[in-house]
Scaffold this active site. Sequence first.
Site: not given
Ligand code: TYM
Length: 347
Positions: A116, A208, A211
């Site tokens: 990032k 991957k 967004k």
């Molecule tokens: P975020 O918002 O990027 O994504 C949310 C969830 O979606 C999953 N994900 C994917 N799974 C499969 N293939 C993909 N291409 C893909 N893109 C996203 C992510 O693995 C995630 O589960 N840091 C986290 C949010 C967060 C969080 C937490 C998660 C903040 N605090 C505590 C668990 C526990 C995030 O940015 O997810």
Amino acid sequence: MTTPFAPRVFSGMQPTGNLHLGNYLGAMVNWIAMQSTHQCIYCVVDLHAITVAQDPVALRRAIIEVTAAYLACGLDPKQSIIFNQSQVAEHAELAWIFNCVARLGWLNRMTQFKEKAGKDRENVAVGLYAYPVLMAADILVYKATHVPVGDDQKQHLELSRDIAQKFNMDFAGSIASHGFGEVFFPLPEPMITGPATRVMSLRDGTKKMSKSDVSDYSRINLTDSPEAIAQKIRKAKTDPEPLPSEEKGLAGRAEAENLVGIYAALTGADVSSVLGEFGGGQFSRFKTALADAAVARLSPISADMRRWLDDEGAVEAVLAEGSARARAIAAPVMREVRDIVGLLRSR
Ligand code: TYM
């Protein structure tokens, strides 16, 4: 050692634009399933979103939209706690304590930060660097034991375990003398399961689905119309060979593997039976079936999301109620953390 912690699930998604098929298949389907077996806490992580610049008006909108998506996908506010992170101040408070527990060397290894921040590392927000520390606080302020996520969050969850373990060790004496037992925080288990833990971009099977990809054709959003879904799948990158009839034939064919995996996840079939049906045939026939499966699954979700968005007040009420329930769990844990660390409580 048997764990003294009752099972509890925590997970979150960032309100940065629309949720996409990767979020849905990688995490959301497991979140929904776990509601009937566990106490679940699902968070819209707005404090994580502001680690990169956000337009305030768009952020507010995105918090409402992601919450509407949670509800439309099938998260049930009667069963689970659904709330946004910034309404429970204990997340940020515990994150500060954890900033004083986590080591620079641990954060320096985080690959997502390196991706990032890119070449502009000197110029990114401190919050982007400390991002995984806030994740640890999110989970541990509820003493959550299970964290369903996609594959890309694995390293962050390992860091959460390291932070929990170091806190337990650094403060072992104080934890015991306050009568909190041998360990204060559980070591949370990542739950990275299901057929699509890593959904890839429709434009490049080695990246991957995300967004932040500049091309909207790289992803299927939960809000896409049936026409948009069909068009994105028609244009999805493939290779010139027909689909293989067996799984081993997918090796080295990232785009084919990704599309077959998505179809399997959407229909509940396994990859070998999908190849049994479509192997040897052209991509065009398979893509039509894939588009139909995606539309069948996502259309009811986007319709329900629109219903929620017609009544923003109802969405805000879900967040307010969820935040109160979340705070009721987090506040006593945080009071105990203050005791353990040696900070005075307010009377
Ligand atoms: P975020 O918002 O990027 O994504 C949310 C969830 O979606 C999953 N994900 C994917 N799974 C499969 N293939 C993909 N291409 C893909 N893109 C996203 C992510 O693995 C995630 O589960 N840091 C986290 C949010 C967060 C969080 C937490 C998660 C903040 N605090 C505590 C668990 C526990 C995030 O940015 O997810």
